[in-house]
Design a protein around this motif. Structure first.
Motif, PDB file in Angstrom:
ATOM      1  N   ILE A  20       0.847  -1.185   0.000  1.00 42.90           N
ATOM      2  CA  ILE A  20       0.000   0.000   0.000  1.00 42.90           C
ATOM      3  C   ILE A  20       0.888   1.243   0.000  1.00 42.90           C
ATOM      4  CG2 ILE A  20      -1.735   1.307   1.276  1.00 42.90           C
ATOM      5  CD1 ILE A  20      -2.676  -1.427   2.403  1.00 42.90           C
ATOM      6  N   TYR A  21       0.677   2.121  -0.968  1.00 44.41           N
ATOM      7  CA  TYR A  21       1.448   3.357  -1.075  1.00 44.41           C
ATOM      8  C   TYR A  21       0.674   4.566  -0.556  1.00 44.41           C
ATOM      9  CZ  TYR A  21       4.930   0.900  -3.783  1.00 44.41           C
ATOM     10  OH  TYR A  21       5.915   0.039  -4.172  1.00 44.41           O
ATOM     11  N   LEU A  22      -0.641   4.479  -0.557  1.00 39.82           N
ATOM     12  CA  LEU A  22      -1.468   5.576  -0.057  1.00 39.82           C
ATOM     13  C   LEU A  22      -2.750   4.988   0.505  1.00 39.82           C
ATOM     14  CD1 LEU A  22      -2.117   8.661   0.163  1.00 39.82           C
ATOM     15  CD2 LEU A  22      -3.252   8.416  -2.036  1.00 39.82           C
ATOM     16  N   GLN A  23      -3.027   5.295   1.747  1.00 45.18           N
ATOM     17  CA  GLN A  23      -4.276   4.890   2.369  1.00 45.18           C
ATOM     18  C   GLN A  23      -4.798   6.088   3.146  1.00 45.18           C
ATOM     19  OE1 GLN A  23      -4.028   1.471   4.910  1.00 45.18           O
ATOM     20  NE2 GLN A  23      -6.191   1.464   5.331  1.00 45.18           N
ATOM     21  N   GLU A  24      -6.039   6.432   2.946  1.00 41.76           N
ATOM     22  CA  GLU A  24      -6.597   7.640   3.566  1.00 41.76           C
ATOM     23  C   GLU A  24      -7.917   7.311   4.251  1.00 41.76           C
ATOM     24  OE1 GLU A  24      -6.926  10.796   5.190  1.00 41.76           O
ATOM     25  OE2 GLU A  24      -5.428  11.173   3.648  1.00 41.76           O
ATOM     26  N   GLN A  25      -8.062   7.780   5.473  1.00 42.63           N
ATOM     27  CA  GLN A  25      -9.304   7.608   6.221  1.00 42.63           C
ATOM     28  C   GLN A  25     -10.108   8.916   6.297  1.00 42.63           C
ATOM     29  OE1 GLN A  25     -10.406   4.606   7.237  1.00 42.63           O
ATOM     30  NE2 GLN A  25      -8.589   3.828   6.214  1.00 42.63           N
ATOM     31  N   PHE A  26      -9.562  10.002   5.812  1.00 41.47           N
ATOM     32  CA  PHE A  26     -10.203  11.320   5.815  1.00 41.47           C
ATOM     33  C   PHE A  26     -10.700  11.704   7.202  1.00 41.47           C
ATOM     34  CE2 PHE A  26     -10.399  10.229   1.303  1.00 41.47           C
ATOM     35  CZ  PHE A  26      -9.755  11.337   0.799  1.00 41.47           C
ATOM     36  N   ASP A  27      -9.756  11.735   8.147  1.00 40.15           N
ATOM     37  CA  ASP A  27     -10.073  12.203   9.490  1.00 40.15           C
ATOM     38  C   ASP A  27     -10.096  13.733   9.486  1.00 40.15           C
ATOM     39  OD1 ASP A  27      -7.405  12.959   9.382  1.00 40.15           O
ATOM     40  OD2 ASP A  27      -6.727  11.385  10.729  1.00 40.15           O
ATOM     41  N   GLU A  28     -10.160  14.323  10.647  1.00 42.13           N
ATOM     42  CA  GLU A  28     -10.263  15.790  10.741  1.00 42.13           C
ATOM     43  C   GLU A  28      -9.039  16.529  10.190  1.00 42.13           C
ATOM     44  OE1 GLU A  28     -13.035  17.363  11.540  1.00 42.13           O
ATOM     45  OE2 GLU A  28     -14.015  15.437  11.862  1.00 42.13           O
ATOM     46  N   ALA A  29      -7.897  15.856  10.089  1.00 44.77           N
ATOM     47  CA  ALA A  29      -6.665  16.503   9.607  1.00 44.77           C
ATOM     48  C   ALA A  29      -6.392  16.237   8.125  1.00 44.77           C
ATOM     49  CB  ALA A  29      -5.488  16.030  10.452  1.00 44.77           C
ATOM     50  N   TRP A  30      -7.381  15.824   7.375  1.00 46.38           N
ATOM     51  CA  TRP A  30      -7.158  15.458   5.967  1.00 46.38           C
ATOM     52  C   TRP A  30      -6.641  16.636   5.139  1.00 46.38           C
ATOM     53  CZ3 TRP A  30      -9.500  17.354   1.551  1.00 46.38           C
ATOM     54  CH2 TRP A  30     -10.605  18.182   1.738  1.00 46.38           C
ATOM     55  N   THR A  31      -7.001  17.855   5.468  1.00 45.25           N
ATOM     56  CA  THR A  31      -6.557  19.011   4.669  1.00 45.25           C
ATOM     57  C   THR A  31      -5.064  19.266   4.791  1.00 45.25           C
ATOM     58  OG1 THR A  31      -7.154  20.510   6.474  1.00 45.25           O
ATOM     59  CG2 THR A  31      -8.795  20.177   4.741  1.00 45.25           C
ATOM     60  N   LYS A  32      -4.434  18.742   5.836  1.00 46.56           N
ATOM     61  CA  LYS A  32      -2.986  18.897   5.986  1.00 46.56           C
ATOM     62  C   LYS A  32      -2.232  17.933   5.065  1.00 46.56           C
ATOM     63  CE  LYS A  32      -3.357  20.491  10.687  1.00 46.56           C
ATOM     64  NZ  LYS A  32      -3.287  20.141  12.090  1.00 46.56           N
ATOM     65  N   ARG A  33      -2.872  16.860   4.662  1.00 46.44           N
ATOM     66  CA  ARG A  33      -2.226  15.849   3.809  1.00 46.44           C
ATOM     67  C   ARG A  33      -2.556  16.032   2.328  1.00 46.44           C
ATOM     68  NH1 ARG A  33      -4.173  13.091   8.265  1.00 46.44           N
ATOM     69  NH2 ARG A  33      -6.010  12.400   7.135  1.00 46.44           N
ATOM     70  N   TRP A  34      -3.641  16.685   2.018  1.00 42.55           N
ATOM     71  CA  TRP A  34      -4.093  16.837   0.638  1.00 42.55           C
ATOM     72  C   TRP A  34      -3.950  18.280   0.189  1.00 42.55           C
ATOM     73  CZ3 TRP A  34      -5.829  12.886  -2.504  1.00 42.55           C
ATOM     74  CH2 TRP A  34      -5.947  11.646  -1.883  1.00 42.55           C
ATOM     75  N   THR A  35      -3.652  18.467  -1.098  1.00 47.16           N
ATOM     76  CA  THR A  35      -3.488  19.795  -1.683  1.00 47.16           C
ATOM     77  C   THR A  35      -4.499  19.962  -2.809  1.00 47.16           C
ATOM     78  OG1 THR A  35      -1.129  19.719  -1.206  1.00 47.16           O
ATOM     79  CG2 THR A  35      -1.865  21.343  -2.828  1.00 47.16           C
ATOM     80  N   GLU A  36      -5.302  20.996  -2.710  1.00 48.63           N
ATOM     81  CA  GLU A  36      -6.264  21.280  -3.778  1.00 48.63           C
ATOM     82  C   GLU A  36      -5.553  21.928  -4.954  1.00 48.63           C
ATOM     83  OE1 GLU A  36     -10.184  22.869  -2.842  1.00 48.63           O
ATOM     84  OE2 GLU A  36      -9.663  22.649  -0.718  1.00 48.63           O
ATOM     85  N   ILE A  65     -14.504  12.862   1.570  1.00 50.25           N
ATOM     86  CA  ILE A  65     -14.637  14.189   0.967  1.00 50.25           C
ATOM     87  C   ILE A  65     -15.654  14.097  -0.155  1.00 50.25           C
ATOM     88  CG2 ILE A  65     -12.407  15.093   1.660  1.00 50.25           C
ATOM     89  CD1 ILE A  65     -11.347  14.384  -1.104  1.00 50.25           C
ATOM     90  N   GLN A  66     -16.333  15.190  -0.375  1.00 52.25           N
ATOM     91  CA  GLN A  66     -17.422  15.230  -1.341  1.00 52.25           C
ATOM     92  C   GLN A  66     -17.334  16.527  -2.136  1.00 52.25           C
ATOM     93  OE1 GLN A  66     -21.178  15.186   0.678  1.00 52.25           O
ATOM     94  NE2 GLN A  66     -22.385  15.283  -1.176  1.00 52.25           N
ATOM     95  N   GLY A  75      -9.981  19.276  -8.281  1.00 54.96           N
ATOM     96  CA  GLY A  75      -8.688  18.617  -8.383  1.00 54.96           C
ATOM     97  C   GLY A  75      -8.061  18.563  -7.004  1.00 54.96           C
ATOM     98  N   ILE A  76      -7.476  17.421  -6.673  1.00 56.34           N
ATOM     99  CA  ILE A  76      -6.869  17.262  -5.353  1.00 56.34           C
ATOM    100  C   ILE A  76      -5.785  16.195  -5.450  1.00 56.34           C
ATOM    101  CG2 ILE A  76      -8.504  15.534  -4.506  1.00 56.34           C
ATOM    102  CD1 ILE A  76      -8.511  17.184  -1.840  1.00 56.34           C
ATOM    103  N   SER A  77      -4.738  16.334  -4.654  1.00 50.36           N
ATOM    104  CA  SER A  77      -3.654  15.346  -4.690  1.00 50.36           C
ATOM    105  C   SER A  77      -3.017  15.224  -3.314  1.00 50.36           C
ATOM    106  CB  SER A  77      -2.603  15.745  -5.723  1.00 50.36           C
ATOM    107  OG  SER A  77      -2.001  16.973  -5.350  1.00 50.36           O
ATOM    108  N   ALA A  78      -2.360  14.098  -3.109  1.00 48.75           N
ATOM    109  CA  ALA A  78      -1.612  13.853  -1.870  1.00 48.75           C
ATOM    110  C   ALA A  78      -0.335  13.118  -2.240  1.00 48.75           C
ATOM    111  CB  ALA A  78      -2.442  13.019  -0.900  1.00 48.75           C
ATOM    112  N   PRO A  79       0.743  13.389  -1.529  1.00 51.20           N
ATOM    113  CA  PRO A  79       2.011  12.703  -1.836  1.00 51.20           C
ATOM    114  C   PRO A  79       1.984  11.248  -1.381  1.00 51.20           C
ATOM    115  CG  PRO A  79       2.279  14.096   0.093  1.00 51.20           C
ATOM    116  CD  PRO A  79       0.893  14.342  -0.435  1.00 51.20           C
TER     117      PRO A  79
END
Length: 99
Positions: A20-36, A65-66, A75-79
């Motif tokens: 697994i290279y990326l796994q996301e649960q979209f907790d309250e801190a998701w905006t710190k990991r993702w870049t719009e 996220i919706q 558009g959104i991305s995460a490293p």
């Protein structure tokens, strides 16, 4: 018979060997990991992401996220945590969509 045993083993061992290279649960801190994305379309054409469990949910704490507006670009991305090179193997991207 020999083929079915090999096929059964492949089904059991194959998924266990996946990395697994990326796994996301979209907790309250998701905006710190993702870049719009902001540079590929004018700001007026971009929609906003909404952190929500959705309208129909089994667990109100299980959020994702919706997209929040119709007729907008998103558009959104995460490293990735480490570099990925597929070489000659297939790349499989799996995600869930609730609609």
């Amino acid at each position: 018979m020999k083929f079915s045993i090999i096929a059964a083993l492949a089904l059991v061992v194959g998924p266990a060997a996946a990395e697994i290279y990326l796994q996301e649960q979209f907790d309250e801190a998701w905006t710190k990991r993702w870049t719009e994305s902001t540079k590929w379309k004018p700001k007026a054409e971009m929609g906003a992401w909404k952190h929500t469990a959705g309208e129909w949910y089994a667990d109100e704490n299980d959020k994702g996220i919706q997209t929040s507006e119709d007729a907008r670009f998103y558009g959104i991305s995460a490293p990735l945590k480490k570099t990925f090179t597929s070489g000659s193997t297939d790349l499989v991207i799996q995600y869930s969509v609730k609609h």
